[in-house]
Structures are given as structure tokens and as C-alpha cells.
Design an enzyme around this catalytic site. Structure first.
Site, PDB file in Angstrom:
ATOM      1  N   ARG A  89      -0.546  -8.773  13.544  1.00  0.00           N
ATOM      2  CA  ARG A  89      -1.110  -7.749  12.648  1.00  0.00           C
ATOM      3  C   ARG A  89      -1.996  -8.396  11.592  1.00  0.00           C
ATOM      4  O   ARG A  89      -3.024  -7.833  11.204  1.00  0.00           O
ATOM      5  CB  ARG A  89       0.022  -6.920  12.023  1.00  0.00           C
ATOM      6  CG  ARG A  89       0.659  -5.969  13.047  1.00  0.00           C
ATOM      7  CD  ARG A  89       2.021  -5.475  12.605  1.00  0.00           C
ATOM      8  NE  ARG A  89       1.958  -4.604  11.453  1.00  0.00           N
ATOM      9  CZ  ARG A  89       2.965  -4.415  10.607  1.00  0.00           C
ATOM     10  NH1 ARG A  89       4.109  -5.071  10.773  1.00  0.00           N
ATOM     11  NH2 ARG A  89       2.835  -3.601   9.600  1.00  0.00           N
TER      12      ARG A  89
ATOM     13  N   ARG B 119      -9.422   1.100   9.035  1.00  0.00           N
ATOM     14  CA  ARG B 119      -9.021  -0.267   9.369  1.00  0.00           C
ATOM     15  C   ARG B 119     -10.126  -1.009  10.100  1.00  0.00           C
ATOM     16  O   ARG B 119      -9.936  -2.174  10.443  1.00  0.00           O
ATOM     17  CB  ARG B 119      -7.788  -0.219  10.263  1.00  0.00           C
ATOM     18  CG  ARG B 119      -6.477  -0.578   9.547  1.00  0.00           C
ATOM     19  CD  ARG B 119      -5.395  -0.445  10.585  1.00  0.00           C
ATOM     20  NE  ARG B 119      -4.171  -1.104  10.319  1.00  0.00           N
ATOM     21  CZ  ARG B 119      -3.099  -0.544   9.750  1.00  0.00           C
ATOM     22  NH1 ARG B 119      -3.156   0.668   9.285  1.00  0.00           N
ATOM     23  NH2 ARG B 119      -1.979  -1.209   9.650  1.00  0.00           N
TER      24      ARG B 119
ATOM     25  N   ARG C  41      11.288  -0.079  12.011  1.00  0.00           N
ATOM     26  CA  ARG C  41       9.940  -0.257  12.556  1.00  0.00           C
ATOM     27  C   ARG C  41       9.921  -1.415  13.535  1.00  0.00           C
ATOM     28  O   ARG C  41      10.208  -2.542  13.173  1.00  0.00           O
ATOM     29  CB  ARG C  41       8.950  -0.542  11.412  1.00  0.00           C
ATOM     30  CG  ARG C  41       8.524   0.694  10.678  1.00  0.00           C
ATOM     31  CD  ARG C  41       7.479   0.370   9.643  1.00  0.00           C
ATOM     32  NE  ARG C  41       6.281  -0.230  10.225  1.00  0.00           N
ATOM     33  CZ  ARG C  41       5.106  -0.261   9.603  1.00  0.00           C
ATOM     34  NH1 ARG C  41       4.980   0.268   8.402  1.00  0.00           N
ATOM     35  NH2 ARG C  41       4.068  -0.817  10.173  1.00  0.00           N
TER      36      ARG C  41
ATOM     37  N   ARG D 161      11.476  -6.008   4.252  1.00  0.00           N
ATOM     38  CA  ARG D 161      11.386  -4.583   4.604  1.00  0.00           C
ATOM     39  C   ARG D 161      12.198  -4.314   5.867  1.00  0.00           C
ATOM     40  O   ARG D 161      12.869  -3.287   5.969  1.00  0.00           O
ATOM     41  CB  ARG D 161       9.910  -4.188   4.808  1.00  0.00           C
ATOM     42  CG  ARG D 161       9.737  -2.724   5.193  1.00  0.00           C
ATOM     43  CD  ARG D 161       8.326  -2.241   4.967  1.00  0.00           C
ATOM     44  NE  ARG D 161       7.419  -2.680   6.011  1.00  0.00           N
ATOM     45  CZ  ARG D 161       6.095  -2.537   5.955  1.00  0.00           C
ATOM     46  NH1 ARG D 161       5.529  -1.985   4.901  1.00  0.00           N
ATOM     47  NH2 ARG D 161       5.334  -2.940   6.939  1.00  0.00           N
TER      48      ARG D 161
ATOM     49  N   LYS E 127       0.832  -1.217   0.000  1.00  0.00           N
ATOM     50  CA  LYS E 127       0.000   0.000   0.000  1.00  0.00           C
ATOM     51  C   LYS E 127       0.864   1.263   0.000  1.00  0.00           C
ATOM     52  O   LYS E 127       0.620   2.180  -0.763  1.00  0.00           O
ATOM     53  CB  LYS E 127      -0.922   0.040   1.238  1.00  0.00           C
ATOM     54  CG  LYS E 127      -1.900  -1.110   1.336  1.00  0.00           C
ATOM     55  CD  LYS E 127      -2.886  -0.912   2.485  1.00  0.00           C
ATOM     56  CE  LYS E 127      -2.255  -0.886   3.869  1.00  0.00           C
ATOM     57  NZ  LYS E 127      -1.633  -2.154   4.301  1.00  0.00           N
TER      58      LYS E 127
HETATM   59  P1  AMP Z   1       0.831   0.741   9.280  1.00  0.00           P
HETATM   60  O1  AMP Z   1       2.048   1.577   9.065  1.00  0.00           O
HETATM   61  O2  AMP Z   1      -0.338   1.186   8.468  1.00  0.00           O
HETATM   62  O3  AMP Z   1       1.098  -0.737   9.142  1.00  0.00           O
HETATM   63  O4  AMP Z   1       0.383   0.978  10.808  1.00  0.00           O
HETATM   64  C1  AMP Z   1       1.248   0.644  11.887  1.00  0.00           C
HETATM   65  C2  AMP Z   1       0.448   0.510  13.170  1.00  0.00           C
HETATM   66  O5  AMP Z   1      -0.194   1.765  13.474  1.00  0.00           O
HETATM   67  C3  AMP Z   1      -0.702  -0.481  13.113  1.00  0.00           C
HETATM   68  O6  AMP Z   1      -0.276  -1.816  13.358  1.00  0.00           O
HETATM   69  C4  AMP Z   1      -1.615   0.054  14.224  1.00  0.00           C
HETATM   70  O7  AMP Z   1      -1.105  -0.242  15.499  1.00  0.00           O
HETATM   71  C5  AMP Z   1      -1.490   1.555  14.025  1.00  0.00           C
HETATM   72  N1  AMP Z   1      -2.490   2.070  13.047  1.00  0.00           N
HETATM   73  C6  AMP Z   1      -2.230   2.618  11.829  1.00  0.00           C
HETATM   74  N2  AMP Z   1      -3.374   2.968  11.205  1.00  0.00           N
HETATM   75  C7  AMP Z   1      -4.383   2.625  12.057  1.00  0.00           C
HETATM   76  C8  AMP Z   1      -5.799   2.710  11.978  1.00  0.00           C
HETATM   77  N3  AMP Z   1      -6.412   3.210  10.902  1.00  0.00           N
HETATM   78  N4  AMP Z   1      -6.513   2.254  13.045  1.00  0.00           N
HETATM   79  C9  AMP Z   1      -5.915   1.753  14.131  1.00  0.00           C
HETATM   80  N5  AMP Z   1      -4.582   1.624  14.271  1.00  0.00           N
HETATM   81  C10 AMP Z   1      -3.811   2.061  13.240  1.00  0.00           C
END
Ligand code: AMP
Length: 188
Positions: A146, A88, A135, A127, A13
Site C-alpha cells: 500500500r 488516490r 481489516r 490499528r 486521515k
Molecule cells: P483505505 O481505507 O482508504 O485505506 O482504502 C482501503 C483500500 O480500498 C485501498 O487499499 C484500495 O484497495 C481501495 N481504495 C480506497 N479508496 C480508493 C481510491 N480512491 N482509489 C482506488 N482504490 C481505493
């Protein structure tokens, strides 16, 4: 043009969002990036989100909805945005629909990147190597939580948007360039 990119962690994404930003002049809104910045800056939201993110759980809906509501009102979002990692949950999607409706705006495309869970573990490990472990949530154990969270809380968005005839699917297992071509066909 306002776009949502859907797909599990590691589906590509972020990579595709960055490309779409350059090609179409949209703004990328990644709640993950915004939350990581909040954690780094030790803001109130960051302090609340830190442990949740490290576990791979979801930050509460009202927190991310609040972040997005503020962000889309900024002038640079006037030309459109691409949401990456938001919504999400169905509650987030409903809140997004309401807040766009109030502003006389709407989502034009919801694009799902379809990938196999098995392939994701390899991608996330790759990654983690490339970013030098920047990260904390990019490791096999957290990825499994996740992914479980994705299937339980985020996958219900697929029928939610399909019921609105808004969902378009792209084969996320194809090469980055082929995925880009497939997305461009949807956006023209
Ligand atoms: P990402 O970079 O999109 O994989 O997000 C990393 C982490 O941020 C996720 O595993 C969640 O803990 C938190 N997070 C990001 N976007 C959301 C969302 N829309 N709702 C809830 N938690 C989020």
C-alpha cells in the site's frame, strides 16, 4: 466547505476526518469504507474490489469516481464533505475536478498529513491490534504494497494540488490533538 485529506495509509486521515465531521457538520466520504461495505454486502462492485483491496492495490479509477459522483449528489452532502482516501490518482483528481465544476462546486482545502513511512508500520500494527484484525489489509506485508502504491500513484497528487496553490501541509507525526489544532487553523 469541501475538503480533501491526503496522506499515506495510517497517517490518521480517518481519525481527523471523523473529528472534522463532528466539529464542522460535514459528511465524511471514505472510498475505503464504502468499498468495504460493498465487499461485505457482496455487491457487484464489492465482488470486483475484494481481491484488489486484499492485495493493497488500487480499485480502478472509474469504479471509485462513479461511487463518489453518486454520493456527492445526495442531500446530506449539501453542506460540504471531507474526502478521505479519495482521490488516490491524478486521473481521479481530474475527474473529481470535472464533476465538481459541472455542479458549480469546488474543493476549498487540500490538507496533506506528512508522516514517515517507518512510523506507519507501527501505527498500522497498532490499528490491527485495536480492531482485532477486522481489516484484511492491515498487516505489515500488505502495508508495504500500500505504501509503494501510495508513493507511485498517490504522491503525484501533491505537486498536482501544489501547482493549483491548494495544498496545505500538516505535521502528521505530532499528537492527534496537535494535528487537530493545525488542521483547525487551516479551516477557520
Ligand atoms: P483505505 O481505507 O482508504 O485505506 O482504502 C482501503 C483500500 O480500498 C485501498 O487499499 C484500495 O484497495 C481501495 N481504495 C480506497 N479508496 C480508493 C481510491 N480512491 N482509489 C482506488 N482504490 C481505493
Amino acid at each position: 466547505m469541501n475538503i480533501i485529506l491526503l496522506g499515506p495509509p495510517g497517517a490518521g486521515k480517518g481519525t481527523q476526518a471523523k473529528r472534522i465531521v463532528e466539529k464542522y457538520g460535514l459528511v465524511q466520504l471514505s472510498t475505503g469504507d464504502m468499498l468495504r461495505a460493498a465487499v461485505a454486502n457482496q455487491t457487484e462492485i464489492g465482488l470486483r474490489a475484494k481481491d484488489i483491496m486484499e492485495r493493497g492495490d488500487l480499485v480502478p479509477d472509474e469504479v471509485v469516481v462513479g461511487i463518489i459522483a453518486e454520493r456527492i449528489d445526495e442531500p446530506d452532502c449539501g453542506n460540504g464533505f471531507i474526502l478521505d482516501g479519495f482521490p488516490r490518482t491524478v486521473a481521479q483528481a481530474e475527474a473529481l475536478g470535472d464533476l465538481l465544476h459541472k455542479r458549480g462546486r469546488k474543493i476549498d482545502h487540500v490538507i496533506q498529513l506528512e508522516v514517515d513511512d517507518e512510523a506507519l508500520v507501527g501505527r498500522i500494527e497498532q490499528r490491527a491490534k485495536e480492531t482485532g484484525g477486522e481489516r484484511k489489509d492491515d498487516n505489515a506485508d500488505t502495508l508495504r504494497s500500500r505504501l509503494a502504491v501510495y508513493h507511485e500513484s498517490t504522491a503525484p497528487l501533491l505537486p498536482f494540488y501544489a501547482a493549483k496553490n491548494a495544498l496545505k501541509k500538516v505535521d502528521g507525526m505530532a499528537s492527534m490533538d496537535d494535528v487537530a489544532v493545525a488542521i483547525d487553523k487551516i479551516l477557520v
